[in-house]
Structures are given as structure tokens and as C-alpha cells.
Scaffold this active site. Structure first.
Site, PDB file in Angstrom:
ATOM      1  CG  ASP A 169      44.682   2.518  87.464  1.00  0.00           C
ATOM      2  OD1 ASP A 169      44.289   3.541  88.299  1.00  0.00           O
ATOM      3  OD2 ASP A 169      45.178   1.771  89.510  1.00  0.00           O
ATOM      4  NE  ARG A 191      44.772   4.298  96.398  1.00  0.00           N
ATOM      5  CZ  ARG A 191      46.746   5.884  95.657  1.00  0.00           C
ATOM      6  NH1 ARG A 191      47.236   6.080  96.303  1.00  0.00           N
ATOM      7  NH2 ARG A 191      46.177   6.288  94.552  1.00  0.00           N
ATOM      8  N   GLY A 192      46.763   2.689  94.462  1.00  0.00           N
ATOM      9  CA  GLY A 192      47.664   3.239  93.114  1.00  0.00           C
ATOM     10  C   GLY A 192      48.957   2.022  92.569  1.00  0.00           C
ATOM     11  CB  ALA A 193      48.302   1.631  88.822  1.00  0.00           C
ATOM     12  CG  ASN A 209      43.738   7.428  86.330  1.00  0.00           C
ATOM     13  OD1 ASN A 209      44.953   7.362  87.309  1.00  0.00           O
ATOM     14  ND2 ASN A 209      42.910   9.053  86.859  1.00  0.00           N
TER      15      ASN A 209
END
Ligand code: MRU
Length: 348
Positions: free
Chosen positions: A238, A47-49, A248
Site C-alpha cells: 500500500d 479496495r486495493g491500493a 501492506n
């Protein structure tokens, strides 16, 4: 220090550090097909953009990796199928779509070549995109660290660290760089309900490097600011619209309001691959809605009575007027954002 990395390529497989298991265990998933990458993205194992963009790029490589030369007719169809399915995995992070577009652009230049060459060239493109993201994070770190005084305390939300990116991190990249320059930084990590990326992942990354970090429940942020514990807020993003509205992790908007009330600077650290200049404002950002079970259960226990509805938007949009500056790999962008972004001619 060895680079903390959540994603790597090993001989036809993608190794993903399973972020759902932190901080209890440091275990990896070995993935050999693009459907596995989709499951890892939707299941938040990665996960995490920027990290999901990189995972998707490797997903495209996996989609064609085992095709025989004779399967050439199936090749384009397979890439299209994989690309469309990966694009449906999570809707909010711009980086996912940006990475898929980059892979497609690379492919279009290769079409006339033999399949084995195309496969290798796609792998090289995914690896380039990955290495490039780490470089962007390092540049964000350098620009951001210059904003920090010699001694400071920073609140952050969710995880915008090494595991959320190709490595090094955006918000945490700023903190890592400042610490490496000898600055003294105390971090306050909001736990980030419902999935606790702040307390599980951000606190793990910082503790691992012995950077002072204190975890607080999301509901304690106002208290911490009112007591003067926090000198600035730095978060990731994001997707950022042309006017500077920034999506975000849910809870970011609340922190921005609190920061403004307490006259605390609020910074968003993000690579240009997170900016979406095609959309005018945050009103046009699709906010992912996730399963109710994430809110209904807390620490494996039922936290909401059966049958009571819950909300679970994964992100919120912080209006541009609450953001003091963006920290990007090209420098600090200050208001008016639309003008600054255009004059910087953002080209991710
Ligand atoms: O739902 P998540 O954990 O993928 O949300 C991640 C965030 O909101 C991060 O702050 C953002 O992606 C930036 S990561 C450098």
C-alpha cells in the site's frame, strides 16, 4: 482471455464491481457522484491500493461532470472539495494520493479552456491513469515471472490481483504471467482476516482462470512453510518508504518473519505509484484503524463477547530487512533499497 476489471466508466457513471459480495455474487454498483465513490472506498466495495487511486480519479471526473458551463465559478471549489474528501477516505495507500495529485496536475494545465473541454480532458486523464496501471501490472508480471522456476508454489496474502488494480494485478500479475508462459504454479492464499480478501477475492480470481489455489487460515502459514509447501511469498503493498519498509495488509509482517525463519524468499510486487520517497521509513506511514465490528463478527456471527475490546489495524509495516526484493514495472529492486531506488530515480 477477457481482462478481469473491477472499475469502468459508462456514460457519466462509474461501474464498480462490489468486492464485498465476492465470492457469492458478481454484482456491480453504478455510481454517479463523487460521494458515492467515497462510500465505495470506505465501505471496501472497491479496495486495493491502485484500484482506490483509479476510483478516486474517476471521482474527480464525477465531481464536475454535471456542472453547467455557467457554473464555472463553482468549478474549482468543487474539485478542491471532492479532492479533499476523497483524500480522507483511506489514509494508507500511497496510490490514492498519487492519483489525486495527477488529476490536479492535469487540471492545472487546462484551467483556461471551456468547461466541457476540461471535463473531457479530466476523463481522458482518469482513463489514461487506469490503462497505464494495467500496463504497469503487465510489466511487473514479466519481471516477476522471470524469478520463478518452472515449477513452484507461492504463498500470497490479501488480494493484489485484477480487482485490486486497474486490471491484471501485481502479485497475481506475476503468477498470471508465469502460468501463461507454461510454468506450473501452486498458490497458497492466506484467508486474510478480518475481511477475507484472500479467500474471497484472490481465490475467486485464480479459480476463475483455473490456476491451482489452496486457501489456508492465516494461523496455518507457519505450518505450511515448515512442511515445505511454500517456495516463495509474493505480496502487494500500500505504501513503501524510501528505506524499503513496506505497508501492506495486516498479517504481512508476520508472514515475512516466518519466511525469513524458513529461508523462503519474500517479494513485494508494486508499481512505482506505491513508493513514497518523501518518507524515510515505515514509522511515518499512517496505519488505518477500522471498525471493531469487522473483528467482532465473523461470517455474520458474533466472534467476540460483547464489551471485549478488539484491535483492528488494517495494515502493518514489514521492515525492509525482511524483504528480498521489490518487483516493479522498471525491474527488480534489491537491497540496499535506498541506493537502488535513488539510482533508479523513481518517478512514478
Ligand atoms: O484493505 P485493502 O483490501 O484495500 O488492502 C489491500 C492490500 O493490502 C493489498 O495487498 C495492496 O493494496 C496491494 S493491491 C495491488
Amino acid at each position: 482471455m477477457d481482462e478481469l476489471q473491477g472499475i469502468s466508466w459508462h456514460d457519466g457513471r462509474v461501474r464498480i464491481l462490489d468486492q464485498t459480495r465476492l465470492p457469492e455474487e458478481l454484482v456491480a454498483l453504478e455510481i454517479s457522484d463523487y460521494q458515492g465513490i467515497i462510500r465505495a472506498i470506505t465501505g471496501m466495495n472497491v479496495r486495493g491500493a491502485p484500484a482506490i487511486g483509479i476510483a478516486a480519479a474517476y471521482g474527480i471526473v464525477l465531481a464536475v461532470w454535471s456542472l453547467e458551463e455557467a457554473d464555472r465559478p463553482a468549478f474549482l471549489q468543487r474539485v478542491n472539495q471532492a479532492s479533499e474528501a476523497l483524500a480522507r477516505s483511506r489514509p494508507t495507500a500511497r496510490n490514492l494520493f498519487w492519483a489525486l495529485e495527477r488529476m490536479r496536475a492535469a487540471l492545472m494545465k487546462l484551467l483556461s479552456r471551456p468547461l466541457r473541454e476540461i471535463k473531457l480532458a479530466l476523463l481522458e486523464e482518469a482513463q489514461r491513469l487506469h490503462a497505464d496501471d494495467i500496463e504497469r501490472c503487465r510489466a511487473i508480471g514479466r519481471f516477476g515471472a522471470a524469478l520463478l522456476p518452472q515449477t513452484t508454489s507461492i504463498m500470497t496474502h490479501c488480494n493484489a490481483g485484477a480487482f485490486a488494480t486497474g486490471g491484471f494485478g501485481t502479485a497475481l500479475g506475476v503468477i498470471r504471467t508465469a502460468v501463461s508462459q507454461g510454468k506450473k504454479v501452486q498458490v497458497y492464499a492466506c484467508e486474510t482476516r478480518p475481511l477475507l480478501q484472500g479467500s474471497r477475492i484472490t481465490a475467486w480470481e485464480l479459480a476463475e482462470e483455473e490456476i491451482p489455489v489452496t486457501v489456508l487460515c492465516d494461523s496455518m502459514a507457519a505450518y505450511a512453510m515448515a512442511r515445505g509447501l511454500v517456495q516463495m511469498v509474493i505480496v502487494g503493498a500500500d505504501r513503501i518508504a524510501r528505506n524499503g519498509d513496506a505497508a501492506n495488509k495486516i498479517g504481512t509482517y508476520g508472514l515475512a518473519i516466518l519466511a525469513r525463519h524458513h529461508r523462503i524468499p519474500f517479494y513485494v510486487a508494486a508499481p512505482l505509484s506505491t513508493f513514497d520517497l518523501e518518507i524515510r521509513s515505515g514509522d511515518h506511514i499512517t496505519i488505518e484503524q477500522r471498525a471493531a465490528a469487522e473483528v467482532e463478527l465473523c461470517g455474520g456471527m458474533r466472534a467476540v463477547p460483547e464489551g471485549v475490546p478488539v484491535l483492528n489495524p488494517s495494515f502493518d509495516v514489514t521492515p525492509a530487512k525482511l524483504i528480498d526484493a521489490f518487483i516493479t514495472e522498471k525491474g527488480i529492486i534489491r537491497p540496499p533499497f535506498e541506493e537502488s531506488l535513488t539510482s533508479l530515480q523513481v518517478k512514478a
